[in-house]
Design a protein around this motif. Structure first.
Motif, PDB file in Angstrom:
ATOM      1  N   ALA A   1      45.317  38.628  52.526  1.00  0.00           N
ATOM      2  CA  ALA A   1      45.724  39.946  53.020  1.00  0.00           C
ATOM      3  C   ALA A   1      46.278  40.796  51.875  1.00  0.00           C
ATOM      4  N   LEU A   2      47.067  40.169  51.007  1.00  0.00           N
ATOM      5  CA  LEU A   2      47.644  40.915  49.878  1.00  0.00           C
ATOM      6  C   LEU A   2      46.557  41.374  48.914  1.00  0.00           C
ATOM      7  N   ARG A   3      45.561  40.493  48.653  1.00  0.00           N
ATOM      8  CA  ARG A   3      44.477  40.855  47.736  1.00  0.00           C
ATOM      9  C   ARG A   3      43.698  42.040  48.284  1.00  0.00           C
ATOM     10  N   ARG A   4      43.414  41.987  49.612  1.00  0.00           N
ATOM     11  CA  ARG A   4      42.647  43.070  50.234  1.00  0.00           C
ATOM     12  C   ARG A   4      43.412  44.390  50.086  1.00  0.00           C
TER      13      ARG A   4
ATOM     14  N   ALA B   1      41.830  33.591  39.812  1.00  0.00           N
ATOM     15  CA  ALA B   1      41.169  34.576  38.955  1.00  0.00           C
ATOM     16  C   ALA B   1      41.179  35.955  39.600  1.00  0.00           C
ATOM     17  N   VAL B   2      40.903  35.994  40.917  1.00  0.00           N
ATOM     18  CA  VAL B   2      40.893  37.269  41.646  1.00  0.00           C
ATOM     19  C   VAL B   2      42.268  37.916  41.559  1.00  0.00           C
ATOM     20  N   LYS B   3      43.299  37.083  41.752  1.00  0.00           N
ATOM     21  CA  LYS B   3      44.678  37.574  41.706  1.00  0.00           C
ATOM     22  C   LYS B   3      44.991  38.168  40.332  1.00  0.00           C
ATOM     23  N   LEU B   4      44.536  37.459  39.299  1.00  0.00           N
ATOM     24  CA  LEU B   4      44.810  37.901  37.934  1.00  0.00           C
ATOM     25  C   LEU B   4      44.133  39.239  37.622  1.00  0.00           C
ATOM     26  N   ILE B   5      42.890  39.378  38.094  1.00  0.00           N
ATOM     27  CA  ILE B   5      42.153  40.630  37.855  1.00  0.00           C
ATOM     28  C   ILE B   5      42.877  41.800  38.501  1.00  0.00           C
ATOM     29  N   LEU B   6      43.217  41.625  39.807  1.00  0.00           N
ATOM     30  CA  LEU B   6      43.867  42.725  40.528  1.00  0.00           C
ATOM     31  C   LEU B   6      45.263  42.995  39.974  1.00  0.00           C
TER      32      LEU B   6
END
Lengths: 188, 238
Positions: B131-134, B206-211
């Motif tokens: 939810a946070l990533r979105r 990785a997704v978290k790091l990018i965002l």
């Protein structure tokens, strides 16, 4: 007059009334007030154990031998200690945070002396932590943080209950309180 | 209704005490964007008005005023999102992002609805990360800093298929190392962001790091306190 305005609830008009009153009629009391303020500021500091205000190194509650060593109640302000002392039968010790974790105000664990609390928990005397932080989002986050600290040391934690206040009418109670009161209902 | 008064639904992001009986609230509204309003709060009488201004409650707000600081006329709770303690911290993280990254008085309906959905997921689900990533993704897109996941910024050409890429928060993706400030990300993670599928654990990091690195660039060195609190919390448990 400007100096008096630092008090809560005192606006320019009230400050003026207070100042004239002290100067015209209560010059002696004004002296006493000034001395008391000065000594209070010089002598009153923080308790080494619980961080509340005290004239000594350790406050009266913390230095009392007759209290329950196993319980520690966490509150946000010194006024909360007084409120609990006056209205409950709680006889354990306290830890006063002097605030709450509020990331948006830039207040973190180090500002609340949580390292000190950690050291105290490490002493291994406390068996139960009672989280009596305010029922605000920040109060909840603070409670959560401290419960994690306690959990890592295998100390039991409890949170004060929340529900309908005495004299409250259900119709006017906010939805969060009411739903919480329903979820945590007790046998009757 | 008084002339000049405005109405919108909104959420309180942050409140701070102002004088004895008032609070200054930062409210993220649906139709007027982020506004700062002064609200009178009685702490003694039942405290019902204080509870309305807690975060994570959808309010119908009436306000009026000129300039930076407006006056609240009335606020009524429409819906509340019961967030558990850890979810609250995630919610505060979203609030902190909105507070620092959105401009005042600019309506951002997509971010508003995404924020509302995020609160809903935080209240109903046990896993908070997707939810946070979105929310971070939508926030970046809507603020005009959406990720370009198709172009190789070194060549300016379409990204060629590879198993991993280099990501630079300011420049974007490339298949060759662009130098300092970049890090390696697996193609799987890029694919997940393209599809907006943030549920897979394998590439979550990785997704978290990018965002997060892209958000950090927008924050321009300003630290996020709620993120620091997350880290402190992890430290306790290790």
């Amino acid at each position: 007059m400007d100096a008096l305005r630092c008090l809560p609830g005192v606006g320019p008009k009230t400050a003026q009334r207070m100042a004239f009153h002290l100067l015209e009629r209560e010059r002696d009391s004004a002296n006493v007030l000034a001395d008391t303020l000065k000594t209070a500021l010089e002598k009153i500091g923080r308790c080494e154990r619980c961080r509340t205000f005290t004239e000594h190194d350790v406050c009266d509650i913390c230095s009392s031998k007759s209290r329950d060593l196993k319980q520690l109640c966490i509150v946000e302000n010194p006024a909360d200690v007084l409120a609990i002392e006056q209205s409950t039968s709680y006889r354990g010790y306290y830890f006063v945070l002097m605030g709450r974790l509020s990331p948006l105000d830039g207040i973190g664990p180090e500002d609340l002396g949580l390292d000190k609390l950690g050291n105290r928990l490490d002493e291994n005397e406390i068996k139960e932590i009672i989280l009596a932080t305010n029922l605000t989002v920040e109060g909840e986050v603070t409670a959560h943080y401290i419960s994690e600290m306690a959990g890592a040391r295998n100390i039991k934690t409890s949170r004060i209950a929340q529900g309908v206040p005495v004299g409250g009418e259900l119709e006017y109670i906010d939805s969060y309180t009411l739903s919480h009161a329903f979820e945590s209902r007790t046998n009757y | 209704m008084t002339q000049g008064a405005q109405q919108s639904n909104g959420f309180v992001l942050h409140s701070r005490r102002f004088r004895e009986n008032s609070r200054i609230l930062e409210v993220f509204t649906e139709t007027a964007g982020r506004i700062a309003v002064v609200a009178r709060v009685s702490r003694r009488k039942g405290g019902s008005s204080a509870s309305v201004y807690q975060p994570f409650r959808k309010l119908s707000v009436h306000w009026r005023g000129r300039g930076e600081l407006q006056n609240i006329l009335s606020a009524e709770e429409l819906e509340h999102f019961p967030l558990s303690s850890h979810a609250s911290l995630c919610g505060l993280y979203c609030n902190e992002l909105l507070l620092y990254l959105t401009s005042k008085f600019i309506p951002m309906p997509s971010i508003y609805s995404s924020y509302q959905e995020t609160l809903k997921s935080l209240a109903e689900e046990n896993i908070f990360e997707p939810a946070l990533r979105r929310f971070e993704f939508v926030l970046l897109e809507e603020l005009g800093f959406g990720l370009d996941l198709e172009t190789d910024h070194l060549t300016g050409q379409l990204l060629v298929d590879a198993e991993q890429y280099y990501y630079h928060p300011a420049m974007g993706l490339s298949s060759k190392n662009p130098g300092q400030g970049s890090f390696i990300v697996p193609a799987e993670a890029i694919d997940a962001i393209r599809k907006q599928d943030f549920s897979r654990q394998s590439n979550a990091k990785a997704v978290k790091l990018i965002l997060a690195s892209t958000i950090d660039r927008l924050l321009d060195g300003r630290p996020l306190k709620s993120r620091q609190l997350f880290r402190d919390m992890v430290k306790i448990n290790t």
